[in-house]
Design an enzyme around this catalytic site. Structure first.
Site, PDB file in Angstrom:
ATOM      1  N   CYS A 181     -17.913  44.082 105.575  1.00 12.91           N
ATOM      2  CA  CYS A 181     -16.898  44.212 104.598  1.00 12.91           C
ATOM      3  C   CYS A 181     -15.413  43.826 104.813  1.00 12.91           C
ATOM      4  CB  CYS A 181     -17.020  45.734 103.995  1.00 12.91           C
ATOM      5  SG  CYS A 181     -16.238  46.347 102.313  1.00 12.91           S
ATOM      6  N   CYS A 221     -13.820  40.952  96.656  1.00  9.00           N
ATOM      7  CA  CYS A 221     -14.876  40.707  97.787  1.00  9.00           C
ATOM      8  C   CYS A 221     -14.378  40.142  98.810  1.00  9.00           C
ATOM      9  CB  CYS A 221     -16.213  40.469  97.060  1.00  9.00           C
ATOM     10  SG  CYS A 221     -17.455  40.497  98.537  1.00  9.00           S
TER      11      CYS A 221
HETATM   12  N1  LIG Z   1     -21.695  44.440  98.974  1.00  5.36           N
HETATM   13  C1  LIG Z   1     -21.463  43.807 100.254  1.00  5.36           C
HETATM   14  C2  LIG Z   1     -20.763  44.665 101.258  1.00  5.36           C
HETATM   15  C3  LIG Z   1     -19.372  44.856 100.812  1.00  5.36           C
HETATM   16  C4  LIG Z   1     -18.723  43.589 100.978  1.00  5.36           C
HETATM   17  C5  LIG Z   1     -17.343  43.538 100.089  1.00  5.36           C
HETATM   18  N2  LIG Z   1     -16.780  44.666  99.368  1.00  5.36           N
HETATM   19  C6  LIG Z   1     -16.196  42.730 100.866  1.00  5.36           C
HETATM   20  O1  LIG Z   1     -14.900  43.053 100.811  1.00  5.36           O
HETATM   21  O2  LIG Z   1     -16.556  41.867 101.923  1.00  5.36           O
HETATM   22  C7  LIG Z   1     -22.851  43.831 100.978  1.00  5.36           C
HETATM   23  O3  LIG Z   1     -23.707  44.065 100.451  1.00  5.36           O
HETATM   24  O4  LIG Z   1     -23.084  42.732 101.890  1.00  5.36           O
END
Ligand SMILES: N[C@H](CCC[C@H](N)C(=O)O)C(=O)O
Length: 286
Positions: free
Chosen positions: A85, A229
């Protein structure tokens, strides 16, 4: 009659609410308190009406490897633990500094997918070495005959052109003419759950403005559309560079704000720089 403090001391967890460009997190110190949450408790905690509300939960733990300062664990709002993340990594660095768990400017953390370096900058932003992108179908994972910069994916009798790669978590990236009209909530969940992504994936919809500027909206695995993200911003820049459409340093405009991403090419780490904010501290009754 049990005194309030006893009850609080016995059955509540301290947390800090944070966000990186509106991608929001509940952060727990798993060093000074014992944190073991079930998927059901995570879903309840992440619920925006019946709980605290967040896209992901971040957990600070002691490291397992001697050359790391902390273990960094991430849980999506749907209760599943994941390995990366990016926005959360910036918040993690600010959290451990503010909590007095570290006074270092450069923090080494381990995740399920490897190690990362977090650097707190003079201006309060955080620069993260996100590691090198991985393209092999096994590493993503993605079902395909051969690895390449672009794939064709059948979705609802349409053939979509997209990139697939891993930043320690799986990503798909599609190029769109305009992020505002991109079918994020229609196509996002269908690609997220497509059988060719056996561990599902995060889905980026990228509008290329020029060779050093993109706009991006993201449907996240286990959280839905988020305001930002970080790992998909990295994946989108890598995909655009591999398509020959982007230079090495790119400004990424997401609905929640802007990230700066750099990638010097295959085998090199992706560098991500951006803000991290504290919103409030609280206690969560178990
Ligand atoms: N939903 C992502 C995890 C959080 C990633 C995101 N919030 C970031 O800032 O990279 C996954 O299942 O791989």
């Amino acid at each position: 009659m049990i005194a309030k403090t006893d009850q609080t001391a016995r059955s509540a967890l301290n947390f800090t609410k944070m966000h990186g460009l509106g991608n929001d997190f509940v952060v727990f110190d798993g060093i000074r308190q014992r944190v073991h949450l079930t998927p059901e408790q995570i879903r309840a905690l992440a619920d925006r009406h019946f709980g605290i509300g967040c896209d992901q939960i971040l957990l600070v733990e002691p490291p397992q490897s001697p050359d790391c300062d902390f273990r960094y664990r991430i849980f999506n709002a749907d209760g599943g633990e994941v390995a990366q993340c990016g926005n959360g990594a910036r918040c993690f660095a600010v959290f451990v500094r503010r909590a007095g768990l570290s006074d270092k400017d450069v923090i080494q953390v381990e995740t399920q997918s490897g190690q990362m370096q977090l650097r707190i900058l003079e201006n309060g932003e955080v620069s993260v070495n996100m590691g090198a992108p991985r393209f092999s179908p096994e590493a993503i994972p993605f079902k395909t005959q051969e690895e390449g910069p672009e794939y064709l994916l059948e979705v609802n009798h349409d053939t979509l052109r997209l990139a697939a790669l891993s930043m320690g978590n799986p990503h798909a990236v599609l190029r769109v003419p305009d992020v505002v009209t991109a079918p994020v909530t229609q196509l996002g969940p269908q690609i997220e759950k497509h059988p060719d992504f056996p561990q599902r994936c995060n889905v980026g919809f990228m509008e290329i403005c020029d060779r050093s500027h993109i706009r991006l909206r993201v449907w996240e695995r286990g959280a839905g559309e988020t305001l930002a993200c970080g790992s998909n911003a990295c994946a989108a820049v890598v995909a655009g560079i591999r398509w020959g459409a982007l230079d090495q340093a790119v400004a990424v405009d997401l609905p929640g704000g802007q990230l700066h991403i750099q990638w010097a090419g295959p085998g090199q780490a992706v560098m991500m720089t951006g803000p991290a904010q504290v919103v409030f501290d609280g206690t969560w009754p178990l």
